[in-house]
Design an enzyme around this catalytic site. Structure first.
Site, PDB file in Angstrom:
ATOM      1  N   ALA A 176       0.845  -1.198   0.000  1.00 40.60           N
ATOM      2  CA  ALA A 176       0.000   0.000   0.000  1.00 40.60           C
ATOM      3  C   ALA A 176       0.877   1.244   0.000  1.00 40.60           C
ATOM      4  CB  ALA A 176      -0.897   0.022   1.242  1.00 40.60           C
ATOM      5  N   GLU A 177       0.265   2.349  -0.406  1.00 41.92           N
ATOM      6  CA  GLU A 177       0.816   3.665  -0.098  1.00 41.92           C
ATOM      7  C   GLU A 177       0.249   4.012   1.269  1.00 41.92           C
ATOM      8  OE1 GLU A 177       2.982   5.523  -1.537  1.00 41.92           O
ATOM      9  OE2 GLU A 177       3.230   4.418  -3.402  1.00 41.92           O
ATOM     10  N   THR A 189      -2.654   2.502  -6.122  1.00 40.35           N
ATOM     11  CA  THR A 189      -2.155   1.302  -5.439  1.00 40.35           C
ATOM     12  C   THR A 189      -3.207   0.709  -4.506  1.00 40.35           C
ATOM     13  OG1 THR A 189       0.208   1.719  -5.597  1.00 40.35           O
ATOM     14  CG2 THR A 189      -0.531   0.535  -3.649  1.00 40.35           C
ATOM     15  N   THR A 210      -6.471  -0.271   8.067  1.00 41.18           N
ATOM     16  CA  THR A 210      -6.185   0.662   9.162  1.00 41.18           C
ATOM     17  C   THR A 210      -7.470   1.113   9.855  1.00 41.18           C
ATOM     18  OG1 THR A 210      -5.514   2.953   9.515  1.00 41.18           O
ATOM     19  CG2 THR A 210      -6.126   2.403   7.305  1.00 41.18           C
ATOM     20  N   ASP A 211      -7.347   1.550  11.103  1.00 42.24           N
ATOM     21  CA  ASP A 211      -8.513   2.108  11.803  1.00 42.24           C
ATOM     22  C   ASP A 211      -8.858   3.502  11.294  1.00 42.24           C
ATOM     23  OD1 ASP A 211      -6.366   3.507  12.867  1.00 42.24           O
ATOM     24  OD2 ASP A 211      -6.871   3.139  14.966  1.00 42.24           O
ATOM     25  N   GLU A 212      -7.963   4.077  10.474  1.00 47.83           N
ATOM     26  CA  GLU A 212      -8.215   5.441   9.989  1.00 47.83           C
ATOM     27  C   GLU A 212      -9.447   5.499   9.081  1.00 47.83           C
ATOM     28  OE1 GLU A 212      -4.768   7.760   8.897  1.00 47.83           O
ATOM     29  OE2 GLU A 212      -3.475   6.485  10.115  1.00 47.83           O
ATOM     30  N   TYR A 254      -5.597   9.083   2.079  1.00 48.26           N
ATOM     31  CA  TYR A 254      -5.081   7.755   2.450  1.00 48.26           C
ATOM     32  C   TYR A 254      -6.203   6.892   3.011  1.00 48.26           C
ATOM     33  CZ  TYR A 254      -3.081   4.236   5.602  1.00 48.26           C
ATOM     34  OH  TYR A 254      -2.805   3.071   6.270  1.00 48.26           O
ATOM     35  N   ALA A 266      -9.392   7.253   2.810  1.00 47.18           N
ATOM     36  CA  ALA A 266     -10.456   7.002   1.834  1.00 47.18           C
ATOM     37  C   ALA A 266     -10.050   5.905   0.857  1.00 47.18           C
ATOM     38  CB  ALA A 266     -10.790   8.290   1.085  1.00 47.18           C
ATOM     39  N   LYS A 326      -7.957   3.452   1.486  1.00 42.95           N
ATOM     40  CA  LYS A 326      -7.992   2.183   2.223  1.00 42.95           C
ATOM     41  C   LYS A 326      -9.450   1.735   2.415  1.00 42.95           C
ATOM     42  CE  LYS A 326      -5.121   0.096   3.768  1.00 42.95           C
ATOM     43  NZ  LYS A 326      -4.258  -0.980   3.196  1.00 42.95           N
ATOM     44  N   TYR A 384       2.693  18.651  14.996  1.00 39.56           N
ATOM     45  CA  TYR A 384       1.544  19.245  14.302  1.00 39.56           C
ATOM     46  C   TYR A 384       0.538  19.805  15.309  1.00 39.56           C
ATOM     47  CZ  TYR A 384       3.058  16.703  10.062  1.00 39.56           C
ATOM     48  OH  TYR A 384       3.757  16.221   8.993  1.00 39.56           O
ATOM     49  N   ASN A 421       0.191  12.778  20.977  1.00 34.44           N
ATOM     50  CA  ASN A 421       1.438  12.903  20.206  1.00 34.44           C
ATOM     51  C   ASN A 421       2.498  13.693  20.967  1.00 34.44           C
ATOM     52  OD1 ASN A 421       0.401  11.405  18.148  1.00 34.44           O
ATOM     53  ND2 ASN A 421      -0.028  13.126  16.786  1.00 34.44           N
ATOM     54  N   ASP A 440      -1.040  22.590  11.823  1.00 33.21           N
ATOM     55  CA  ASP A 440      -1.569  21.225  11.851  1.00 33.21           C
ATOM     56  C   ASP A 440      -1.718  20.672  10.431  1.00 33.21           C
ATOM     57  OD1 ASP A 440      -2.457  18.907  12.956  1.00 33.21           O
ATOM     58  OD2 ASP A 440      -4.181  19.798  13.991  1.00 33.21           O
TER      59      ASP A 440
HETATM   60  N1  NAD Z   1       1.938   1.588   9.691  1.00 30.34           N
HETATM   61  C1  NAD Z   1       0.821   1.568  10.423  1.00 30.34           C
HETATM   62  O1  NAD Z   1       0.803   2.123  11.533  1.00 30.34           O
HETATM   63  C2  NAD Z   1      -0.393   0.830   9.935  1.00 30.34           C
HETATM   64  C3  NAD Z   1      -1.465   0.647  10.811  1.00 30.34           C
HETATM   65  C4  NAD Z   1      -2.569  -0.087  10.380  1.00 30.34           C
HETATM   66  C5  NAD Z   1      -2.606  -0.605   9.098  1.00 30.34           C
HETATM   67  N2  NAD Z   1      -1.564  -0.401   8.259  1.00 30.34           N
HETATM   68  C6  NAD Z   1      -1.650  -1.005   6.926  1.00 30.34           C
HETATM   69  O2  NAD Z   1      -0.670  -2.042   6.871  1.00 30.34           O
HETATM   70  C7  NAD Z   1      -0.162  -2.152   5.543  1.00 30.34           C
HETATM   71  C8  NAD Z   1       1.357  -2.038   5.572  1.00 30.34           C
HETATM   72  O3  NAD Z   1       1.719  -0.785   6.126  1.00 30.34           O
HETATM   73  P1  NAD Z   1       3.253  -0.380   6.350  1.00 30.34           P
HETATM   74  O4  NAD Z   1       3.277   0.644   7.401  1.00 30.34           O
HETATM   75  O5  NAD Z   1       4.068  -1.610   6.469  1.00 30.34           O
HETATM   76  O6  NAD Z   1       3.561   0.310   4.949  1.00 30.34           O
HETATM   77  P2  NAD Z   1       4.966   0.736   4.303  1.00 30.34           P
HETATM   78  O7  NAD Z   1       4.719   2.027   3.607  1.00 30.34           O
HETATM   79  O8  NAD Z   1       6.057   0.656   5.297  1.00 30.34           O
HETATM   80  O9  NAD Z   1       5.253  -0.403   3.220  1.00 30.34           O
HETATM   81  C9  NAD Z   1       4.460  -0.585   2.093  1.00 30.34           C
HETATM   82  C10 NAD Z   1       5.137  -1.591   1.184  1.00 30.34           C
HETATM   83  O10 NAD Z   1       4.278  -1.798   0.055  1.00 30.34           O
HETATM   84  C11 NAD Z   1       5.062  -1.733  -1.126  1.00 30.34           C
HETATM   85  N3  NAD Z   1       4.190  -1.234  -2.216  1.00 30.34           N
HETATM   86  C12 NAD Z   1       3.669   0.019  -2.348  1.00 30.34           C
HETATM   87  N4  NAD Z   1       2.960   0.096  -3.478  1.00 30.34           N
HETATM   88  C13 NAD Z   1       3.011  -1.128  -4.067  1.00 30.34           C
HETATM   89  C14 NAD Z   1       2.443  -1.684  -5.249  1.00 30.34           C
HETATM   90  N5  NAD Z   1       1.685  -0.938  -6.079  1.00 30.34           N
HETATM   91  N6  NAD Z   1       2.691  -2.979  -5.532  1.00 30.34           N
HETATM   92  C15 NAD Z   1       3.458  -3.742  -4.717  1.00 30.34           C
HETATM   93  N7  NAD Z   1       4.042  -3.261  -3.588  1.00 30.34           N
HETATM   94  C16 NAD Z   1       3.800  -1.973  -3.267  1.00 30.34           C
HETATM   95  C17 NAD Z   1       6.189  -0.782  -0.810  1.00 30.34           C
HETATM   96  O11 NAD Z   1       7.310  -1.006  -1.666  1.00 30.34           O
HETATM   97  C18 NAD Z   1       6.485  -1.127   0.650  1.00 30.34           C
HETATM   98  O12 NAD Z   1       7.440  -2.161   0.743  1.00 30.34           O
HETATM   99  C19 NAD Z   1      -0.842  -1.055   4.738  1.00 30.34           C
HETATM  100  O13 NAD Z   1      -1.932  -1.614   4.050  1.00 30.34           O
HETATM  101  C20 NAD Z   1      -1.337  -0.075   5.778  1.00 30.34           C
HETATM  102  O14 NAD Z   1      -2.482   0.596   5.335  1.00 30.34           O
HETATM  103  C21 NAD Z   1      -0.461   0.302   8.655  1.00 30.34           C
END
Ligand code: NAD
Length: 362
Positions: A89-90, A106, A140-142, A165, A167, A169, A222, A264, A296
């Protein structure tokens, strides 16, 4: 209760990211699970985070984009997974404010592509394999928007995403659910609170503040820093995801959180004190002096909190690893020990500048 599954071939997308790499490390430790890590290696990826897995005969890596239908189809056909864990994900809210379309591409189109190719593959399986197949979409909970001072999100909370982001997800979550309701694909969805721990990219609050404190730079908080986040250690999250994948009921959503709420500003103050203690005092004075309040983030959510009752009751998962105070101490120590990694990355990938004021979005 559904019987516990033990998939032996798991396709992990985004396995070079912060949480995906913790999942890969967790699965490789399992000892018998073969993992295909499919990742496009964007700016946020760190293959070093899965370095140990590279030496395992159970691990393979494929550089591919989840929105690339052909590449995804080939990955299913050749690897023949028994389960998919979608973490690609982004993920940075500030970047979504500057470039929302990259997030739609993505998170929405990519997830849809992955679901679509999973469906074609799943339909080609024998009945028994079809019954055992699982697709876990990680979210995500967002997506639920912001809370006031009281209460917590549950699986029944309405979707009210506020950032591009969130939206994007939310769109992905809805597609995941629809693929279960419409086609019967055995999809599970998890929504988790803020994660912290090793290998998190330094655009996010905890590593950014740690690194800036170590460099003696201003710490941009922020607004007044009064936003509240519920922190979960990434290894606890990886454990929760494995529990949901192997024990969860298809079609269901599970919320995951740490039950560790912190404003924060309090998190940043704690980081300053830990850096003072673990890296040694700064001759110029305590690092708290570096805290600077900046405008912010547009649309900044005030508070997130998770009610983990369902996953605890139904699947027996609880955040077990450590308290936020202990986990944060360990995480700050980890960033101190990995200085060459982030210093090189700050030169080549992201220098810590303010993002997300929306200037670039048109
Ligand atoms: N970080 C948090 O606090 C958090 C909390 C809850 C949920 N999430 C969810 O968990 C998941 C992982 O989050 P994270 O923090 O590890 O993200 P991150 O940004 O650290 O890593 C994302 C990874 O996805 C890869 N990626 C991005 N676009 C891609 C594409 N089009 N095809 C293939 N690979 C792609 C990137 O290269 C990267 O390795 C996400 O879906 C995020 O929404 C994250």
């Amino acid at each position: 209760m559904t019987p516990t599954l033990s998939p032996s071939r798991v396709l992990v997308t985004g396995g070079a990211g912060f949480i995906g790499s913790a999942v890969v490390r967790r699965l490789i430790r399992e000892g018998r699970v073969r993992v295909l890590n499919l990742d496009a290696l964007t700016y946020a990826a760190n293959l070093a985070a899965v370095e140990n897995a590279v030496f395992s005969p159970h691990y393979a890596f494929l550089k591919a984009d989840i929105a690339d239908r052909e590449a995804v189809r080939r990955a299913f056909a050749e690897f023949r997974p028994e389960a998919v864990m979608n973490l690609a994900a982004e993920t940075h809210v500030d970047r979504s404010i500057d470039d929302p379309l990259a997030f739609v591409r993505t998170n929405v189109l990519g997830t849809a592509t992955l679901l679509h190719e999973a469906l074609g593959y799943w339909r080609s399986l024998e009945a028994e394999a079809r019954a055992r197949f699982r697709f876990l979409h990680v979210s995500t909970d967002e997506v639920f928007g912001a809370l006031g001072e009281e209460g917590a999100f549950t699986e029944e909370s309405p979707y009210r995403p506020n950032s591009p982001y969130a939206a994007s997800k939310a769109g992905a979550d809805h597609l995941a659910r629809a693929f279960h309701r419409t086609y019967g694909l055995p999809v599970l969805v998890s929504n988790c609170s803020n994660n912290y721990g090793p290998w998190q990219f330094w655009e996010k609050l905890i590593p950014l503040m740690t690194i800036k404190a170590l460099r003696g730079e201003a710490l941009p908080v922020y607004g007044q820093g009064l936003q509240v986040r519920d922190w979960l250690h990434v290894e606890d999250h990886a454990e929760a995801l494995w529990t949901i994948l192997t024990r969860g009921r298809p079609g269901e959503t599970y919320l995951v959180g740490g039950g560790e709420e912190s404003r924060n500003i309090d998190t940043v103050r704690l980081i300053c004190d830990l850096v003072d203690e673990l890296a040694g005092p700064d001759p110029a004075g305590p690092r708290r002096r570096l805290i600077t309040f900046v405008p912010d983030r547009p649309g900044h959510d005030h508070r997130y909190a998770i009610d983990c009752g369902k996953i605890a009751r139904e699947l027996g998962w609880r955040a077990a690893r450590r308290s936020f105070a202990d986990g944060l101490r360990e995480t700050v120590a980890w960033y101190i020990a990995h200085r060459p990694w982030w210093e090189e990355g700050m030169r080549s990938r992201y220098d810590g500048a303010r993002l997300g004021l929306g200037a670039a979005a048109r």
